[in-house]
Design a protein around this motif. Structure first.
Motif, PDB file in Angstrom:
ATOM      1  N   PRO A 205       0.799  -1.232   0.000  1.00 14.55           N
ATOM      2  CA  PRO A 205       0.000   0.000   0.000  1.00 14.55           C
ATOM      3  C   PRO A 205       0.830   1.280   0.000  1.00 14.55           C
ATOM      4  O   PRO A 205       0.340   2.328  -0.427  1.00 14.55           O
ATOM      5  CB  PRO A 205      -0.815  -0.110   1.296  1.00 14.55           C
ATOM      6  CG  PRO A 205      -0.769  -1.562   1.666  1.00 14.55           C
ATOM      7  CD  PRO A 205       0.562  -2.044   1.192  1.00 14.55           C
ATOM      8  N   GLY A 206       2.050   1.244   0.523  1.00 12.67           N
ATOM      9  CA  GLY A 206       2.902   2.420   0.478  1.00 12.67           C
ATOM     10  C   GLY A 206       2.926   3.233   1.753  1.00 12.67           C
ATOM     11  O   GLY A 206       2.241   2.941   2.738  1.00 12.67           O
ATOM     12  N   ASP A 207       3.723   4.295   1.730  1.00 18.84           N
ATOM     13  CA  ASP A 207       4.071   5.053   2.931  1.00 18.84           C
ATOM     14  C   ASP A 207       2.892   5.692   3.642  1.00 18.84           C
ATOM     15  O   ASP A 207       2.964   5.965   4.841  1.00 18.84           O
ATOM     16  CB  ASP A 207       5.066   6.168   2.570  1.00 18.84           C
ATOM     17  CG  ASP A 207       6.487   5.643   2.411  1.00 18.84           C
ATOM     18  OD1 ASP A 207       6.675   4.413   2.501  1.00 18.84           O
ATOM     19  OD2 ASP A 207       7.398   6.455   2.182  1.00 18.84           O
ATOM     20  N   TYR A 289       8.542   9.707  -5.200  1.00 24.37           N
ATOM     21  CA  TYR A 289       7.376   8.829  -5.147  1.00 24.37           C
ATOM     22  C   TYR A 289       6.834   8.543  -6.546  1.00 24.37           C
ATOM     23  O   TYR A 289       6.682   9.452  -7.373  1.00 24.37           O
ATOM     24  CB  TYR A 289       6.253   9.464  -4.330  1.00 24.37           C
ATOM     25  CG  TYR A 289       6.372   9.272  -2.837  1.00 24.37           C
ATOM     26  CD1 TYR A 289       6.497   7.996  -2.289  1.00 24.37           C
ATOM     27  CD2 TYR A 289       6.335  10.365  -1.976  1.00 24.37           C
ATOM     28  CE1 TYR A 289       6.596   7.822  -0.912  1.00 24.37           C
ATOM     29  CE2 TYR A 289       6.422  10.194  -0.592  1.00 24.37           C
ATOM     30  CZ  TYR A 289       6.558   8.922  -0.079  1.00 24.37           C
ATOM     31  OH  TYR A 289       6.655   8.754   1.280  1.00 24.37           O
ATOM     32  N   MET A 290       6.563   7.282  -6.797  1.00 27.29           N
ATOM     33  CA  MET A 290       5.646   6.872  -7.852  1.00 27.29           C
ATOM     34  C   MET A 290       4.290   6.742  -7.176  1.00 27.29           C
ATOM     35  O   MET A 290       4.156   5.964  -6.222  1.00 27.29           O
ATOM     36  CB  MET A 290       6.061   5.536  -8.474  1.00 27.29           C
ATOM     37  CG  MET A 290       7.409   5.550  -9.154  1.00 27.29           C
ATOM     38  SD  MET A 290       7.808   3.963  -9.955  1.00 27.29           S
ATOM     39  CE  MET A 290       8.286   2.975  -8.524  1.00 27.29           C
ATOM     40  N   THR A 311       1.591   4.489  -3.013  1.00 29.05           N
ATOM     41  CA  THR A 311       2.913   4.963  -3.421  1.00 29.05           C
ATOM     42  C   THR A 311       3.937   3.838  -3.459  1.00 29.05           C
ATOM     43  O   THR A 311       3.838   2.850  -2.728  1.00 29.05           O
ATOM     44  CB  THR A 311       3.436   6.048  -2.458  1.00 29.05           C
ATOM     45  OG1 THR A 311       3.469   5.511  -1.124  1.00 29.05           O
ATOM     46  CG2 THR A 311       2.560   7.287  -2.497  1.00 29.05           C
ATOM     47  N   ALA A 312       4.908   4.021  -4.338  1.00 32.80           N
ATOM     48  CA  ALA A 312       6.150   3.251  -4.346  1.00 32.80           C
ATOM     49  C   ALA A 312       7.273   4.287  -4.442  1.00 32.80           C
ATOM     50  O   ALA A 312       7.018   5.479  -4.654  1.00 32.80           O
ATOM     51  CB  ALA A 312       6.190   2.272  -5.507  1.00 32.80           C
ATOM     52  N   ILE A 313       8.514   3.863  -4.282  1.00 32.11           N
ATOM     53  CA  ILE A 313       9.632   4.812  -4.249  1.00 32.11           C
ATOM     54  C   ILE A 313      10.618   4.510  -5.367  1.00 32.11           C
ATOM     55  O   ILE A 313      11.086   3.369  -5.505  1.00 32.11           O
ATOM     56  CB  ILE A 313      10.344   4.788  -2.893  1.00 32.11           C
ATOM     57  CG1 ILE A 313       9.386   5.268  -1.796  1.00 32.11           C
ATOM     58  CG2 ILE A 313      11.601   5.658  -2.913  1.00 32.11           C
ATOM     59  CD1 ILE A 313       9.944   5.174  -0.395  1.00 32.11           C
ATOM     60  N   LEU A 314      10.894   5.527  -6.170  1.00 31.53           N
ATOM     61  CA  LEU A 314      11.961   5.483  -7.167  1.00 31.53           C
ATOM     62  C   LEU A 314      13.206   6.078  -6.501  1.00 31.53           C
ATOM     63  O   LEU A 314      13.202   7.246  -6.104  1.00 31.53           O
ATOM     64  CB  LEU A 314      11.564   6.302  -8.393  1.00 31.53           C
ATOM     65  CG  LEU A 314      12.486   6.225  -9.611  1.00 31.53           C
ATOM     66  CD1 LEU A 314      12.231   4.931 -10.369  1.00 31.53           C
ATOM     67  CD2 LEU A 314      12.245   7.418 -10.524  1.00 31.53           C
TER      68      LEU A 314
END
Length: 599
Positions: A205-207, A289-290, A311-314
């Motif tokens: 799910p992300g941050d 963030y993506m 979110t995901a992280i680049l």
């Protein structure tokens, strides 16, 4: 009885093995042959501070990626170790002459019973880019899905500069409750179907979600490299905006076909769609963030949708630790940004080059006008909480699954009677070419005759090689007008036009695009608008057509096309494989239980 059952299964597996050997030695296909095993079973996962059991493939969420080249053939042996039957669909793959392995339950097969297996033969033809696979039984696709990466065939390359690496991004839905129990309860009592509690990118799910920061998906990149993002919208019921902080995107593919490059700071992607997007890692070393958030095409007063920003992280590769939080994309549109969605969608065009030409049928032989509506059904069985249950329809017919699959019923007719009449009672071939009543489809209020629908298992018959035009018209019945991402199995189709309001058969065709229309397998009928598509019915078989919002699919916004055989064996449905799953509901299945309630 049990030894007899095991012996029967064993003999079936031997027959199938011998069949595969024959295929390998007699196939004239130029591509390679691949083999995968999918083990479907329950496994515990912890998200949003809760641990729950979900149905997955090979113990992973999302499931395993299939990576092949254009023109290859894939055999996937699905072992169902779960508690109920299911099927797998190979979304966007045309399966020429091979509907037996397409996968939608009660359309081309019955579910694979627990404790058994079934091998799908997935035949790739013109597809190139990214597609995906998913379960096609009730709502099991929420957790049973994965990507299909189709690389250019040997000796060829992309129609754009070669990327340094690729990365699959799968956006999906997460439900805190047991999705099957939630679905069964809603379908039995006629109430609203469940809404997700969060969205995920590659399973996380992300941050911004509880208990999720430590598991946020991360992708490390190198400065100066170009990455091909393969973005799959596997959500159950949501279109999404997607952006990467401080990075521009270049869209180069959609649904296994190439498009004219679109330079953009965000995309909007319908559920069921897949986009190939280039990203140049050219920013200052850091974390970005993506992010994706739902695009809601419902009326502004409807606020009960999932507002989670997933979110995901680049992260740029470096030899130091980043101290600040990642940058969030300021270009990511807000939930109700209708103009941003329209602006992006209007830019999508086929590549339309000599190597990747378009072939839009110009001389149409069959025209259909299909309304997509929300409706009510009269609810009479004991499980109903009210006298009305939510439904949906195409041309005021709400699809009802038969107890045996349509494909086997149809095939029996053409083999045993050499005709195309359905004498089995499984389906009827009278799906209407137009709605029973024409009215102001985008009006605010409607009479009961429009609001209420009827159920049926009605299919549309098409002759081989017919040129077909379908205009889908969204309606505002029950104030339920939203985008309807329509998906057709067995085909790609050309989007020759779309617009807003009621379709005008005199004026609107003058603006049709026959030069470079998008070639897709899923495309949205606009809210209170229309979508015009064309295709040539050159793939014989039984092919499902439905809204890819699973709420609408479950309520009946679907139908099937039967494309008749041509005059030769090469233009006819292939014979069935030695074994197909039996059409007998498992004792614990919702279908069996529902019939017991009704009876």
């Amino acid at each position: 009885m049990k030894p007899q059952k095991n012996c029967s299964i064993l003999s079936t597996q031997i027959l199938w093995f011998l069949f595969l050997i024959i295929v390998l030695f007699t196939s004239s296909v130029a591509g390679e042959v691949h083999f995968y095993d999918f083990i479907v079973r329950e496994k515990n996962f912890t998200k949003l501070c809760l641990t729950k059991s979900i149905l997955v493939v090979n113990d992973s969420f999302p499931g395993p990626e299939i990576r092949v080249h254009k023109g290859d053939t894939v055999y996937v042996n699905v072992h169902n170790q779960g508690d109920y039957g299911l099927t797998i669909h190979w979304h966007g793959i045309k399966q020429p002459r091979n509907p037996w392995s397409d996968g939608p339950e009660y359309i081309t097969q019955c579910p694979i019973p627990p404790g058994t297996n079934f091998t799908y033969e997935v035949i790739l033809s013109t597809e190139e880019g990214t597609l995906w696979w998913h379960a096609h039984s009730e709502w099991t696709r929420a957790t049973v899905h994965g990507a299909i990466v189709i690389l250019p065939s040997a000796g060829t390359t992309y129609p754009f500069p070669q990327p340094d690496e690729d990365e699959t991004i799968i956006i999906a839905s997460w439900y805190e409750g047991d999705i099957k129990e939630l679905y069964d309860e809603a379908m039995d009592d006629g109430s609203d179907l469940p809404h997700s509690d969060a969205y995920t990118i590659n399973g996380e799910p992300g941050d911004f979600c509880a208990c999720s920061k430590e598991t946020t998906y991360r992708r490390t990149v190198d400065y100066g490299k170009t990455y091909l993002l393969r973005i799959v919208n596997a959500n159950m019921n949501a279109e999404h905006f997607f952006a990467v902080a401080e990075h521009n995107l270049t869209v180069v593919g959609l649904d296994g076909s190439y498009v004219k490059p679109i330079e953009t700071s965000y995309i909007v992607i319908s559920t069921g769609q897949v986009m190939d997007v280039l990203l140049k890692a050219n920013r200052s070393p850091g974390q970005y963030y993506m992010a994706a958030r739902q695009y809601s095409s419902e009326d502004p007063e409807v606020t009960g949708f999932d507002h989670v920003n997933v979110t995901a992280i680049l992260e740029y590769r470096s030899n130091y630790t980043y101290q600040t939080s990642p940058s969030f994309p300021t270009t990511l549109p807000m939930y109700l940004d209708y103009s941003a969605a329209i602006k992006f969608t209007n830019r999508i065009r086929s590549l339309a080059t000599p190597i990747y030409p378009v072939d839009v049928p110009l001389n149409v032989t069959t025209k259909m006008f299909i309304t997509a509506s929300m409706n009510y059904l009269t609810c009479t069985h004991p499980g109903c909480e009210t006298t009305e249950q939510i439904s949906s329809s195409l041309n005021n017919v709400s699809w009802m699954n038969p107890t045996s699959d349509v494909l086997q019923a149809y095939y029996r007719q053409i083999v045993l009677t050499f005709c195309c009449r359905n004498i089995s009672g499984v389906y009827t071939s009278d799906f209407p070419d137009q709605p029973p009543t024409f009215y102001n489809f985008t009006e605010e209020t409607f009479v009961d005759d429009i609001v209420f629908t009827v159920q049926g298992t009605k299919v549309k018959m098409l002759n081989y090689n017919e040129s077909v035009q379908i205009v889908f018209q969204g309606t505002n019945v029950m104030k339920g007008s939203v985008n309807h991402p329509m998906h057709m199995h067995g085909y790609s189709f050309y989007v020759v036009g779309f617009g807003y309001g009621n379709y005008d058969d005199e004026a609107d065709p003058k603006g049709f695009n026959f030069v470079d229309p998008p070639k897709v397998t899923t495309f949205a009928v606009p809210k209170n608008g229309w979508l015009a598509i064309r295709f040539t019915a050159s793939n014989p078989g039984v092919w499902f057509w439905h809204c890819h919002l699973d709420r609408h699919l479950s309520w009946g916004m679907d139908t099937a096309f039967i494309v008749k055989n041509g005059s030769t064996s090469e233009t006819s449905i292939r014979p069935p494989p030695p074994y197909m799953p039996p059409c007998e509901p498992h004792l614990n299945s919702r279908i069996k239980n529902s019939y017991e309630i009704i009876l």
